[in-house]
Design an enzyme around this catalytic site. Structure first.
Site, PDB file in Angstrom:
ATOM      1  N   PRO A 115       0.823  -1.206   0.000  1.00 25.36           N
ATOM      2  CA  PRO A 115       0.000   0.000   0.000  1.00 25.36           C
ATOM      3  C   PRO A 115       0.864   1.266   0.000  1.00 25.36           C
ATOM      4  CG  PRO A 115      -0.300  -1.275   2.040  1.00 25.36           C
ATOM      5  CD  PRO A 115       0.746  -1.970   1.238  1.00 25.36           C
ATOM      6  N   GLY A 117       2.190   4.542   1.464  1.00 24.43           N
ATOM      7  CA  GLY A 117       2.268   4.975   2.862  1.00 24.43           C
ATOM      8  C   GLY A 117       2.682   3.858   3.796  1.00 24.43           C
ATOM      9  N   ALA A 118       3.012   2.681   3.234  1.00 22.20           N
ATOM     10  CA  ALA A 118       3.424   1.569   4.103  1.00 22.20           C
ATOM     11  C   ALA A 118       4.855   1.758   4.610  1.00 22.20           C
ATOM     12  CB  ALA A 118       3.310   0.248   3.350  1.00 22.20           C
ATOM     13  N   GLY A 119       5.573   2.730   4.069  1.00 28.83           N
ATOM     14  CA  GLY A 119       6.967   2.923   4.504  1.00 28.83           C
ATOM     15  C   GLY A 119       7.908   1.949   3.829  1.00 28.83           C
ATOM     16  N   LEU A 120       7.429   1.289   2.766  1.00 25.69           N
ATOM     17  CA  LEU A 120       8.252   0.279   2.088  1.00 25.69           C
ATOM     18  C   LEU A 120       8.724   0.771   0.715  1.00 25.69           C
ATOM     19  CD1 LEU A 120       6.177  -2.907   3.052  1.00 25.69           C
ATOM     20  CD2 LEU A 120       8.233  -2.010   4.162  1.00 25.69           C
ATOM     21  N   SER A 123       6.028   4.828  -2.925  1.00 26.57           N
ATOM     22  CA  SER A 123       5.996   6.064  -3.717  1.00 26.57           C
ATOM     23  C   SER A 123       7.197   6.126  -4.649  1.00 26.57           C
ATOM     24  CB  SER A 123       6.022   7.294  -2.807  1.00 26.57           C
ATOM     25  OG  SER A 123       4.987   7.211  -1.873  1.00 26.57           O
ATOM     26  N   ALA A 124       8.377   5.781  -4.125  1.00 29.56           N
ATOM     27  CA  ALA A 124       9.586   5.789  -4.958  1.00 29.56           C
ATOM     28  C   ALA A 124       9.458   4.756  -6.070  1.00 29.56           C
ATOM     29  CB  ALA A 124      10.817   5.496  -4.097  1.00 29.56           C
ATOM     30  N   ALA A 125       8.864   3.598  -5.747  1.00 31.70           N
ATOM     31  CA  ALA A 125       8.727   2.533  -6.750  1.00 31.70           C
ATOM     32  C   ALA A 125       7.723   2.942  -7.830  1.00 31.70           C
ATOM     33  CB  ALA A 125       8.316   1.228  -6.079  1.00 31.70           C
ATOM     34  N   ASP A 166      15.312   6.283  -1.050  1.00 29.14           N
ATOM     35  CA  ASP A 166      14.306   5.278  -1.425  1.00 29.14           C
ATOM     36  C   ASP A 166      14.380   4.970  -2.921  1.00 29.14           C
ATOM     37  OD1 ASP A 166      13.630   5.630   1.174  1.00 29.14           O
ATOM     38  OD2 ASP A 166      11.509   6.090   0.840  1.00 29.14           O
TER      39      ASP A 166
HETATM   40  C1  MEV Z   1      11.837   8.052   4.008  1.00 29.74           C
HETATM   41  O1  MEV Z   1      11.677   6.696   3.530  1.00 29.74           O
HETATM   42  C2  MEV Z   1      13.240   8.251   4.477  1.00 29.74           C
HETATM   43  C3  MEV Z   1      13.562   9.600   5.119  1.00 29.74           C
HETATM   44  O2  MEV Z   1      14.927   9.508   5.554  1.00 29.74           O
HETATM   45  C4  MEV Z   1      13.395  10.746   4.152  1.00 29.74           C
HETATM   46  C5  MEV Z   1      14.431  10.785   3.047  1.00 29.74           C
HETATM   47  O3  MEV Z   1      15.462  10.086   3.144  1.00 29.74           O
HETATM   48  O4  MEV Z   1      14.204  11.540   2.108  1.00 29.74           O
HETATM   49  C6  MEV Z   1      12.706   9.863   6.333  1.00 29.74           C
END
Ligand code: MEV
Length: 339
Positions: A115, A117-120, A123-125, A166
């Site tokens: 999903p 916003g999962a922090g994985l 968005s970059a992918a 990312d």
């Molecule tokens: C986000 O995945 C990682 C952060 O370090 C932001 C960034 O590196 O741009 C919080």
């Protein structure tokens, strides 16, 4: 290959976990990041005219459509999180149009098993996959490092800030130590001794990456010396992490993850649900657990000493009702197939 010869390009991009060093990386400290076997797939096909139609089956909400025309983006669905995800697509299209000096129409279709916003690294992918697939139908052959630069620019366009970590992690794959010095991100591949038994727990996202980055910046403006010391402590943890990973000492890597988590918590980017996941994983037998990514919700990553223990910890967390799963690091980053 000339313009017009390719009708469809399919880009496959892995997700990522940050093993050590997020946030401090924004302030010039190193970080360690790994590509993982969760994927975003972006298909781009030729479309008459110069508009871009985007459809996603599963980015947070099902079946979202959007169209980028001369007047801007129009969404068929008002879900804010979908609009956010699609803004990475449109920024990526813009980057490719700048370098190709071409405005061509395209139909973009996105599938994701992570999903937004999962922090994985979703968005970059999404940004990297769009750059890769759209540039391929224009006949450009961009290498992963160039795609990472373009995806970073797309992230900057949406978020206003990005270290580029990312985008490089998902484009290059592998386990890398990254370092942003003098506005340039340098990346070097780490040799890992064996598989890292890793799992992730997804928790509800309370704020986007940009907000988490701003939270740290605000804290730093009030306590500059203190926050700079925390960031350089995180940098020191990462330096130790490099030798620890290369020597295959999982116990020490787990301890470094735990110390790093405490510092991320001090920087104000944890949530109650993340703390619960971090401590539940440790209680269940993980040797290390921490926030991964920007925090303020999203994922927690945990490390176990064996695959067998990983299976046990994963089951305990799932039985507690948490969204937990094992992940594996992957060597390969973005790839493109022409159809
Ligand atoms: C986000 O995945 C990682 C952060 O370090 C932001 C960034 O590196 O741009 C919080």
């Amino acid at each position: 290959m000339g313009i017009g010869e390719v009708v469809k390009a399919v880009a496959k991009v892995p997700g990522k976990v940050t093993l050590l060093g997020e946030h401090a990386v924004v302030y010039g400290q190193p970080a360690i990041v790994a590509g993982i076997d969760r994927y975003v797939v972006v298909e781009a096909s030729d479309l008459e005219g110069d508009e871009v139609d985007v459809y996603s089956e599963d980015i947070s909400v099902k079946g979202v459509n959007a169209r980028l025309g001369p007047g801007g983006a129009v969404y068929t669905c008002g879900e804010a999180i979908a609009e956010k995800a699609f803004s990475y697509v449109f920024e990526a299209i813009r980057q490719i149009r700048i370098i190709s000096e071409t405005v061509r129409g395209a139909a973009i279709r996105i599938k994701s098993d992570m999903p937004v916003g999962a922090g994985l690294g979703t968005s970059a992918a999404v940004a990297a996959g769009t750059c890769a697939a759209y540039s391929a139908i224009l006949g450009l052959q961009l290498d992963p490092a160039t795609l990472a630069e373009l995806a970073t620019k797309a992230e900057l366009g949406v978020q206003g800030s990005s270290s580029g970590m990312d985008a490089h992690a998902v484009c290059l794959g592998g386990v890398n130590v990254v370092n942003k010095a003098n506005e340039r991100l340098t990346v070097s591949r780490l040799k890992i001794r064996g598989p890292l038994p890793l799992g992730v727990v997804e928790t509800p996202r309370e704020a986007p990456t940009a907000h988490a980055v701003e939270t740290v910046a605000r804290l730093r403006s009030r306590y500059p010396d203190l926050v700079d010391r925390l960031n350089s402590d995180i940098g020191a943890i990462v330096q130790d992490g490099v030798t620890t990973i290369e020597s295959g000492n999982l116990t020490q890597l787990g301890e470094l993850m735990n110390i790093n988590h405490g510092l991320l918590s001090s920087l104000g980017v944890s949530t109650a649900a993340m703390e619960e996941a971090v401590y539940s994983a440790r209680r269940a037998g993980a040797i290390g657990s921490k926030i991964t990514g920007a925090g303020m919700g999203g994922s927690v990553v945990y490390l176990c000493d064996t695959d067998r223990k990983l299976g046990e910890v994963n089951s305990v967390l799932r039985n507690m009702g948490m969204v937990s799963s094992a992940v594996h690091t992957v060597e390969k980053g973005v790839s493109v197939t022409l159809v």
